[in-house]
Design a protein around this motif. Structure first.
Motif, PDB file in Angstrom:
ATOM      1  N   ARG A   1      -0.968  13.451  -6.168  1.00  0.00           N
ATOM      2  CA  ARG A   1       0.497  13.546  -6.270  1.00  0.00           C
ATOM      3  C   ARG A   1       1.042  14.653  -5.373  1.00  0.00           C
ATOM      4  NH1 ARG A   1      -0.877  12.381 -11.556  1.00  0.00           N
ATOM      5  NH2 ARG A   1      -0.727  14.549 -12.228  1.00  0.00           N
TER       6      ARG A   1
ATOM      7  N   GLY B   1      -1.338   7.093  -7.205  1.00  0.00           N
ATOM      8  CA  GLY B   1      -0.807   8.380  -7.627  1.00  0.00           C
ATOM      9  C   GLY B   1       0.693   8.321  -7.876  1.00  0.00           C
ATOM     10  N   ARG B   2       1.383   7.489  -7.108  1.00  0.00           N
ATOM     11  CA  ARG B   2       2.831   7.303  -7.305  1.00  0.00           C
ATOM     12  C   ARG B   2       3.103   6.523  -8.578  1.00  0.00           C
ATOM     13  NH1 ARG B   2       6.801   6.469  -3.060  1.00  0.00           N
ATOM     14  NH2 ARG B   2       7.197   4.627  -4.296  1.00  0.00           N
ATOM     15  N   GLN B   3       2.196   5.629  -8.942  1.00  0.00           N
ATOM     16  CA  GLN B   3       2.380   4.774 -10.109  1.00  0.00           C
ATOM     17  C   GLN B   3       1.943   5.449 -11.399  1.00  0.00           C
ATOM     18  OE1 GLN B   3       3.959   1.874  -9.722  1.00  0.00           O
ATOM     19  NE2 GLN B   3       4.068   2.443  -7.567  1.00  0.00           N
TER      20      GLN B   3
ATOM     21  N   TRP C   1      -3.313   5.151 -13.698  1.00  0.00           N
ATOM     22  CA  TRP C   1      -4.160   5.812 -12.703  1.00  0.00           C
ATOM     23  C   TRP C   1      -5.083   6.812 -13.372  1.00  0.00           C
ATOM     24  CZ3 TRP C   1      -6.568   5.548  -8.511  1.00  0.00           C
ATOM     25  CH2 TRP C   1      -6.974   6.666  -7.812  1.00  0.00           C
TER      26      TRP C   1
ATOM     27  N   ALA D   1       3.574  10.750 -15.158  1.00  0.00           N
ATOM     28  CA  ALA D   1       3.602  12.179 -14.852  1.00  0.00           C
ATOM     29  C   ALA D   1       2.908  13.009 -15.925  1.00  0.00           C
ATOM     30  CB  ALA D   1       5.037  12.648 -14.686  1.00  0.00           C
TER      31      ALA D   1
ATOM     32  N   GLY E   1       0.893  13.567  -1.731  1.00  0.00           N
ATOM     33  CA  GLY E   1       1.920  12.556  -1.493  1.00  0.00           C
ATOM     34  C   GLY E   1       1.590  11.694  -0.279  1.00  0.00           C
ATOM     35  N   PRO E   2       2.591  11.402   0.542  1.00  0.00           N
ATOM     36  CA  PRO E   2       2.362  10.524   1.687  1.00  0.00           C
ATOM     37  C   PRO E   2       1.555  11.175   2.812  1.00  0.00           C
ATOM     38  CG  PRO E   2       4.640  11.255   1.664  1.00  0.00           C
ATOM     39  CD  PRO E   2       3.998  11.756   0.393  1.00  0.00           C
TER      40      PRO E   2
ATOM     41  N   TRP F   1      -2.876   7.044  -2.760  1.00  0.00           N
ATOM     42  CA  TRP F   1      -1.480   7.477  -2.709  1.00  0.00           C
ATOM     43  C   TRP F   1      -0.601   6.575  -3.579  1.00  0.00           C
ATOM     44  CZ3 TRP F   1       2.551   4.690  -0.122  1.00  0.00           C
ATOM     45  CH2 TRP F   1       3.783   5.327  -0.168  1.00  0.00           C
ATOM     46  N   TRP F   2      -0.772   5.269  -3.419  1.00  0.00           N
ATOM     47  CA  TRP F   2       0.035   4.323  -4.193  1.00  0.00           C
ATOM     48  C   TRP F   2      -0.229   4.481  -5.697  1.00  0.00           C
ATOM     49  CZ3 TRP F   2      -1.041   0.155  -7.407  1.00  0.00           C
ATOM     50  CH2 TRP F   2       0.070  -0.622  -7.752  1.00  0.00           C
TER      51      TRP F   2
END
Length: 172
Positions: free
Chosen positions: A39, A104-106, A119, A109, A42-43, A101-102
């Protein structure tokens, strides 16, 4: 691309590969095994992997140009053969970096949050972690083997066995 400022492009581009592939491999393993790091990165993780991926065929193409402009040598041929095998590892790093990455975005929190993909679920993390570790190790080992063969090809007959190159007293 063949020359950069009068130097063979391969000699310069290879440094990008030698730095970015292992760096990407390390970042991938850390992010795959530690969702918080994924996270935080990120990108940056998939972008780093993309630059590493793009640098591999550019460096390979420049190396093939250089190969046509040096004397035929078995060590150079071996280096070229090994170099052709790095692209699949770089693709694997990129694909896994994008997945991490994907995912981690999903990921939720924190505890108790919903999400389309868990995840943080142990089986998912284990599979992605093992795949990431395998591809990272394979990529780094391949970069090492390619670099070692390139160094041998470039330097195998250019150095002296003695520090000064002068004859010793016992030789006269």
């Amino acid at each position: 691309m063949s020359l950069i400022n009068g130097l063979p492009a391969h000699v310069l581009l290879v440094h990008i590969v030698v730095v970015l592939v292992p760096l990407t491999a390390l970042a991938l393993v850390v992010a795959a095994l530690w969702p918080r790091a994924a996270r935080r990165l990120g990108p940056l993780l998939p972008l780093l992997a993309l630059v590493a991926l793009v640098s591999v065929p550019l460096t390979t193409q420049a190396g093939e140009w250089l190969e046509r402009h040096v004397n035929d040598d078995a060590l150079v041929r071996r280096h070229t053969e090994l170099g052709d095998g790095l692209l699949p590892w770089a693709v694997g790093l990129f694909v896994l970096a994008a997945v991490v990455w994907w995912a981690g975005r999903q990921a939720p929190a924190g505890p108790g949050h919903g999400g389309s993909m868990r995840w943080s679920a142990l089986p998912v993390r284990i599979v992605v972690g093992v795949l990431s570790l395998a591809v990272a190790v394979g990529a780094v080992v391949d970069v090492y083997r390619i670099g070692d063969s390139g160094a041998k090809a470039a330097w195998h007959d250019t150095s002296s066995k003695t520090a000064t190159g002068a004859k010793r007293d016992s030789d006269s």
